[in-house]
Design a protein around this motif. Structure first.
Motif, mmCIF file in Angstrom:
data_model
loop_
_atom_site.group_PDB
_atom_site.id
_atom_site.type_symbol
_atom_site.label_atom_id
_atom_site.label_comp_id
_atom_site.label_asym_id
_atom_site.label_seq_id
_atom_site.Cartn_x
_atom_site.Cartn_y
_atom_site.Cartn_z
ATOM 1 N N PRO A 74 -21.084 -8.498 -48.563
ATOM 2 C CA PRO A 74 -21.689 -7.206 -48.903
ATOM 3 C C PRO A 74 -20.603 -6.263 -49.399
ATOM 4 O O PRO A 74 -19.419 -6.531 -49.194
ATOM 5 C CB PRO A 74 -22.266 -6.738 -47.559
ATOM 6 N N PRO A 75 -20.982 -5.168 -50.061
ATOM 7 C CA PRO A 75 -19.966 -4.219 -50.529
ATOM 8 C C PRO A 75 -19.115 -3.713 -49.373
ATOM 9 O O PRO A 75 -19.619 -3.227 -48.369
ATOM 10 C CB PRO A 75 -20.809 -3.085 -51.126
ATOM 11 N N LEU A 76 -17.816 -3.873 -49.508
ATOM 12 C CA LEU A 76 -16.869 -3.458 -48.478
ATOM 13 C C LEU A 76 -15.674 -2.796 -49.156
ATOM 14 O O LEU A 76 -15.405 -3.043 -50.328
ATOM 15 C CB LEU A 76 -16.373 -4.660 -47.672
ATOM 16 N N TRP A 86 -33.423 -4.062 -49.216
ATOM 17 C CA TRP A 86 -34.306 -3.125 -48.531
ATOM 18 C C TRP A 86 -34.173 -3.165 -47.019
ATOM 19 O O TRP A 86 -34.300 -2.127 -46.355
ATOM 20 C CB TRP A 86 -35.758 -3.369 -48.953
ATOM 21 N N ASN A 87 -33.933 -4.338 -46.427
ATOM 22 C CA ASN A 87 -33.819 -4.351 -44.963
ATOM 23 C C ASN A 87 -32.594 -3.571 -44.489
ATOM 24 O O ASN A 87 -32.592 -2.988 -43.404
ATOM 25 C CB ASN A 87 -33.829 -5.774 -44.397
ATOM 26 N N ARG A 88 -31.540 -3.525 -45.311
ATOM 27 C CA ARG A 88 -30.337 -2.775 -44.923
ATOM 28 C C ARG A 88 -30.553 -1.269 -45.022
ATOM 29 O O ARG A 88 -29.762 -0.489 -44.500
ATOM 30 C CB ARG A 88 -29.150 -3.200 -45.793
ATOM 31 N N ILE A 89 -31.616 -0.868 -45.683
ATOM 32 C CA ILE A 89 -31.973 0.548 -45.787
ATOM 33 C C ILE A 89 -33.017 0.922 -44.739
ATOM 34 O O ILE A 89 -32.887 1.926 -44.029
ATOM 35 C CB ILE A 89 -32.514 0.863 -47.201
ATOM 36 N N LEU A 117 -38.215 -8.031 -19.624
ATOM 37 C CA LEU A 117 -38.999 -8.141 -20.851
ATOM 38 C C LEU A 117 -38.565 -7.099 -21.875
ATOM 39 O O LEU A 117 -38.486 -7.385 -23.075
ATOM 40 C CB LEU A 117 -40.487 -7.999 -20.551
ATOM 41 N N ALA A 118 -38.282 -5.888 -21.403
ATOM 42 C CA ALA A 118 -37.840 -4.827 -22.318
ATOM 43 C C ALA A 118 -36.501 -5.183 -22.946
ATOM 44 O O ALA A 118 -36.295 -5.012 -24.154
ATOM 45 C CB ALA A 118 -37.746 -3.496 -21.571
ATOM 46 N N VAL A 119 -35.582 -5.684 -22.136
ATOM 47 C CA VAL A 119 -34.255 -6.040 -22.640
ATOM 48 C C VAL A 119 -34.345 -7.233 -23.586
ATOM 49 O O VAL A 119 -33.687 -7.260 -24.639
ATOM 50 C CB VAL A 119 -33.290 -6.327 -21.473
ATOM 51 N N LEU A 120 -35.154 -8.220 -23.248
ATOM 52 C CA LEU A 120 -35.330 -9.377 -24.132
ATOM 53 C C LEU A 120 -35.885 -8.933 -25.489
ATOM 54 O O LEU A 120 -35.387 -9.365 -26.540
ATOM 55 C CB LEU A 120 -36.279 -10.390 -23.492
ATOM 56 N N THR A 121 -36.882 -8.072 -25.458
ATOM 57 C CA THR A 121 -37.483 -7.582 -26.704
ATOM 58 C C THR A 121 -36.447 -6.852 -27.553
ATOM 59 O O THR A 121 -36.334 -7.080 -28.763
ATOM 60 C CB THR A 121 -38.665 -6.649 -26.398
ATOM 61 N N ALA A 122 -35.672 -5.972 -26.921
ATOM 62 C CA ALA A 122 -34.664 -5.202 -27.654
ATOM 63 C C ALA A 122 -33.557 -6.107 -28.184
ATOM 64 O O ALA A 122 -33.136 -5.969 -29.340
ATOM 65 C CB ALA A 122 -34.082 -4.116 -26.757
ATOM 66 N N ALA A 123 -33.082 -7.023 -27.349
ATOM 67 C CA ALA A 123 -31.986 -7.903 -27.761
ATOM 68 C C ALA A 123 -32.395 -8.787 -28.932
ATOM 69 O O ALA A 123 -31.638 -8.966 -29.893
ATOM 70 C CB ALA A 123 -31.532 -8.754 -26.576
ATOM 71 N N LEU A 124 -33.601 -9.331 -28.867
ATOM 72 C CA LEU A 124 -34.079 -10.182 -29.959
ATOM 73 C C LEU A 124 -34.322 -9.368 -31.230
ATOM 74 O O LEU A 124 -34.007 -9.832 -32.340
ATOM 75 C CB LEU A 124 -35.365 -10.893 -29.547
ATOM 76 N N SER A 125 -34.868 -8.170 -31.094
ATOM 77 C CA SER A 125 -35.129 -7.328 -32.266
ATOM 78 C C SER A 125 -33.827 -7.003 -32.992
ATOM 79 O O SER A 125 -33.740 -7.110 -34.222
ATOM 80 C CB SER A 125 -35.835 -6.034 -31.843
ATOM 81 N N ARG A 126 -32.795 -6.627 -32.229
ATOM 82 C CA ARG A 126 -31.495 -6.321 -32.841
ATOM 83 C C ARG A 126 -30.888 -7.564 -33.475
ATOM 84 O O ARG A 126 -30.372 -7.534 -34.601
ATOM 85 C CB ARG A 126 -30.524 -5.772 -31.789
ATOM 86 N N HIS A 127 -30.937 -8.667 -32.747
ATOM 87 C CA HIS A 127 -30.316 -9.920 -33.191
ATOM 88 C C HIS A 127 -30.935 -10.424 -34.494
ATOM 89 O O HIS A 127 -30.216 -10.747 -35.451
ATOM 90 C CB HIS A 127 -30.475 -10.964 -32.082
ATOM 91 N N LEU A 128 -32.251 -10.470 -34.546
ATOM 92 C CA LEU A 128 -32.927 -10.983 -35.736
ATOM 93 C C LEU A 128 -32.695 -10.063 -36.933
ATOM 94 O O LEU A 128 -32.489 -10.530 -38.062
ATOM 95 C CB LEU A 128 -34.422 -11.149 -35.468
ATOM 96 N N SER A 129 -32.717 -8.759 -36.698
ATOM 97 C CA SER A 129 -32.494 -7.806 -37.779
ATOM 98 C C SER A 129 -31.110 -7.994 -38.394
ATOM 99 O O SER A 129 -30.965 -8.062 -39.623
ATOM 100 C CB SER A 129 -32.637 -6.371 -37.251
#
Length: 202
Positions: free
Chosen positions: A7-9, A168-171, A55-67
């Motif tokens: 990516p641009p760096l 778009w996902n980076r925005i 469950l909350a931590v799993l949801t957050a960790a997976l959401s961040r990881h996949l993104s």
């Protein structure tokens, strides 16, 4: 080794200046996070659990990881590995399905989530192994730095309808992440492994 499109760096010093970027390889980061996610799932499906926090931590960790993976790891694999388009597209589709299951995650859905995460670890893990063979250590570290920045800004809740490919996902993802973090702060929702009474070892 062929160069991995980055990516641009900011420009880096030339190799003869003895430059070596600081940070961790994207491959090492992803491998470790995969092990942590599997360990958390083992903990949540075991006899002694803290369901709501977990469950909350799993949801957050997976959401961040996949993104973060969709912003940097998968585009790098698509660009650097021969004939990787179909595999990367399959991972993106699987991510969307996993995020859909994560919405309103309950204990009853943990078995399905665990199966999907294990499939994710296997599929993405194979791409990581191949990426190690074609990218230089410097490229892997620079990608790792971008992945960690993206993960900190990423959503903490599942949004399967948001764009899953650059640019778009980076925005969009960081903007959605801001809203999620405000909601987390207001509700005091735990979102990190360290928020758990007994963080899993991965």
């Amino acid at each position: 080794m062929s160069a991995v499109p980055l990516p641009p760096l900011p420009p880096a010093p030339t190799p003869d200046e003895g430059f070596r970027p600081g940070g961790r390889s994207i491959a090492d980061i992803v491998d470790r996070e995969h092990q942590q996610l599997l360990a958390l799932l083992d903990q949540l499906t075991g006899p002694d659990t803290t369901p709501q926090e977990g469950l909350a931590v799993l949801t957050a960790a997976l959401s961040r990881h996949l993104s973060a993976e969709e912003q940097y790891l998968l585009p790098a694999a698509r660009a650097a590995l021969p004939n990787a388009d179909e595999r990367v597209d399959a991972e993106i589709a699987a991510d969307a399905a996993l995020l859909s299951v994560l919405k309103g995650l309950s204990e009853e859905a943990l078995t399905e989530v665990a199966a999907r995460v294990r499939r994710h670890v296997e599929g993405v893990g194979a791409l990581v192994v191949e990426l190690r063979t074609v990218a230089t250590q410097e490229e892997l570290i620079r990608l790792g730095n971008r992945l960690e920045i993206a993960e900190e800004a990423a959503p903490t809740r599942p949004h399967p309808g948001t764009p899953a490919t650059p640019p778009w996902n980076r925005i969009v993802e960081p903007a959605v992440g801001v809203v999620d973090k405000v909601r987390d702060a207001v509700t005091r929702r735990p979102t990190y492994l360290t928020d758990l009474p007994e963080p899993p070892r991965g």
